[in-house]
Design a protein around this motif. Structure first.
Motif, PDB file in Angstrom:
ATOM      1  N   SER A 209      18.725  43.525   4.662  1.00  0.00           N
ATOM      2  CA  SER A 209      19.130  44.555   5.615  1.00  0.00           C
ATOM      3  C   SER A 209      18.426  45.877   5.345  1.00  0.00           C
ATOM      4  O   SER A 209      18.115  46.631   6.281  1.00  0.00           O
ATOM      5  CB  SER A 209      20.650  44.752   5.558  1.00  0.00           C
ATOM      6  OG  SER A 209      21.328  43.560   5.890  1.00  0.00           O
ATOM      7  N   SER A 210      18.171  46.175   4.074  1.00  0.00           N
ATOM      8  CA  SER A 210      17.540  47.448   3.721  1.00  0.00           C
ATOM      9  C   SER A 210      16.041  47.447   3.962  1.00  0.00           C
ATOM     10  O   SER A 210      15.428  48.512   4.059  1.00  0.00           O
ATOM     11  CB  SER A 210      17.824  47.791   2.256  1.00  0.00           C
ATOM     12  OG  SER A 210      17.188  46.864   1.380  1.00  0.00           O
TER      13      SER A 210
ATOM     14  N   ASP B 201      22.031  42.355   1.395  1.00  0.00           N
ATOM     15  CA  ASP B 201      21.798  43.804   1.349  1.00  0.00           C
ATOM     16  C   ASP B 201      20.306  44.108   1.244  1.00  0.00           C
ATOM     17  O   ASP B 201      19.814  45.054   1.888  1.00  0.00           O
ATOM     18  CB  ASP B 201      22.534  44.419   0.154  1.00  0.00           C
ATOM     19  CG  ASP B 201      24.043  44.404   0.322  1.00  0.00           C
ATOM     20  OD1 ASP B 201      24.502  44.277   1.471  1.00  0.00           O
ATOM     21  OD2 ASP B 201      24.758  44.518  -0.692  1.00  0.00           O
TER      22      ASP B 201
ATOM     23  N   ARG C  91      15.613  49.186  11.959  1.00  0.00           N
ATOM     24  CA  ARG C  91      16.893  49.241  12.657  1.00  0.00           C
ATOM     25  C   ARG C  91      16.883  48.377  13.909  1.00  0.00           C
ATOM     26  O   ARG C  91      17.923  47.873  14.336  1.00  0.00           O
ATOM     27  CB  ARG C  91      17.235  50.688  13.032  1.00  0.00           C
ATOM     28  CG  ARG C  91      17.477  51.593  11.835  1.00  0.00           C
ATOM     29  CD  ARG C  91      17.883  52.978  12.251  1.00  0.00           C
ATOM     30  NE  ARG C  91      19.151  52.977  12.974  1.00  0.00           N
ATOM     31  CZ  ARG C  91      19.723  54.069  13.473  1.00  0.00           C
ATOM     32  NH1 ARG C  91      19.147  55.250  13.349  1.00  0.00           N
ATOM     33  NH2 ARG C  91      20.866  53.984  14.112  1.00  0.00           N
TER      34      ARG C  91
ATOM     35  N   VAL D  16      19.326  40.655  11.389  1.00  0.00           N
ATOM     36  CA  VAL D  16      19.408  39.729  10.269  1.00  0.00           C
ATOM     37  C   VAL D  16      20.779  39.072  10.282  1.00  0.00           C
ATOM     38  O   VAL D  16      21.772  39.699  10.690  1.00  0.00           O
ATOM     39  CB  VAL D  16      19.159  40.457   8.928  1.00  0.00           C
ATOM     40  CG1 VAL D  16      20.218  41.518   8.670  1.00  0.00           C
ATOM     41  CG2 VAL D  16      19.108  39.462   7.777  1.00  0.00           C
TER      42      VAL D  16
ATOM     43  N   ILE E 267      27.191  40.665   7.153  1.00  0.00           N
ATOM     44  CA  ILE E 267      26.199  40.700   8.225  1.00  0.00           C
ATOM     45  C   ILE E 267      26.580  39.667   9.284  1.00  0.00           C
ATOM     46  O   ILE E 267      27.564  38.943   9.141  1.00  0.00           O
ATOM     47  CB  ILE E 267      24.781  40.437   7.680  1.00  0.00           C
ATOM     48  CG1 ILE E 267      24.695  39.033   7.050  1.00  0.00           C
ATOM     49  CG2 ILE E 267      24.388  41.494   6.665  1.00  0.00           C
ATOM     50  CD1 ILE E 267      23.290  38.669   6.576  1.00  0.00           C
TER      51      ILE E 267
END
Length: 287
Positions: A185-186, A182, A190, A194, A131
């Protein structure tokens, strides 16, 4: 360049043959002129004809040798720039030396540009989690249009991360960082951003989001961390603490500092929770 284009019809696919033809014609002009003069006057002398012919042939040979020597470095450069197939065989000829050199320089420039783009991306990306890093996060925020520079900022810290490294090893620590990145981010939208802020800290911009909604998102994430832990220490799921601050196009550094202060309040209050910067300020005023 105009002469090069004007003579392109002479051996268009070979610069060497084109140069040979031009040199041959240029060096034989005296001999041709002598023959024309002799035929028109009937005064050709055999000795003079042979001597002039030998001088012409010698001059042509010297010219071709010199041109060939001058072209060798160019051909070597073209060969170095010309890509090769996987089996090592050269690709089909692009054309003459000038075309080959142009194609080679173009390929080198394209490769250099691609490498620079890769380096630019690497400078904005955290190599472990994939990221954005701190610099990448700040550049993304600064790139927002003025009317979209608002929302909520959060600084998130994995609780007791030092124990993960000390008891489970640094490989497990790296895995936890990647799994947490992860998970973050999930769980965000959108439109949100992050980044790994540093160490076990992460930054989130809840874009054009009110504080209650951002707080609810973090609470939902915290609940999932307990129900579906990314790892455990001494049988307890790995959790996080967070500090939250509203942001409305004011100084981003000041807003992040306020979020960081709220994070430390969450840690002092027992961890595994989110504190808002406004409530922290209220506590300081009332204390």
């Amino acid at each position: 360049m105009q002469f090069y284009l004007a003579t392109s019809f002479i051996f268009p696919r070979s610069l060497r043959l084109r140069i040979f033809a031009i040199c041959f014609l240029a060096t034989h002009l005296p001999l041709i002129g002598y023959c024309v003069w002799g035929l028109s006057t009937g005064r050709i002398a055999l000795f003079e004809f042979v001597l002039l012919t030998l001088a012409t042939v010698l001059g042509t040979a010297l010219a071709l040798f010199g041109i060939g020597a001058l072209l060798d470095p160019i051909h070597a450069l073209a060969a170095a720039l010309n890509p090769k197939e996987e089996d090592g065989a050269p690709l089909p000829e692009v054309g003459d030396v000038i075309q080959t050199l142009y194609a080679g320089v173009h390929r080198a420039a394209t490769a250099t540009r691609a490498q620079m783009e890769d380096l630019s991306i690497a400078a904005l990306e955290d190599p472990l989690t994939g990221i954005a890093n701190r610099r990448g996060f700040l550049e993304q925020v600064q790139a927002l249009p003025a009317h979209q520079r608002k929302g909520c900022l959060a600084i998130v810290d994995i609780d007791f991360f030092k124990q993960v490294n000390d008891r489970l090893g640094h490989d497990e620590g790296d895995r936890v960082l990647c799994a947490f990145a992860d998970r973050l981010s999930s769980q965000i939208r959108r439109a949100d951003m992050v980044a790994r802020w540093g160490g076990e800290e992460f930054a989130i911009l809840f874009h054009e989001c009110i504080e209650d909604e951002a707080d609810w998102t973090l609470a939902r994430l915290a609940a999932r961390m307990r129900e579906e832990p990314i790892g455990t220490v001494d049988g307890h799921p790995i959790t996080f603490s967070a500090g939250l601050c509203c942001w409305n196009d004011e100084d981003i550094e000041a807003a992040l500092h306020s979020a960081d202060e709220a994070l430390y309040e969450a840690k002092r209050s027992g961890r595994d929770r989110t504190c808002r910067a406004a409530s922290v300020a209220g506590q300081e005023v009332g204390s």
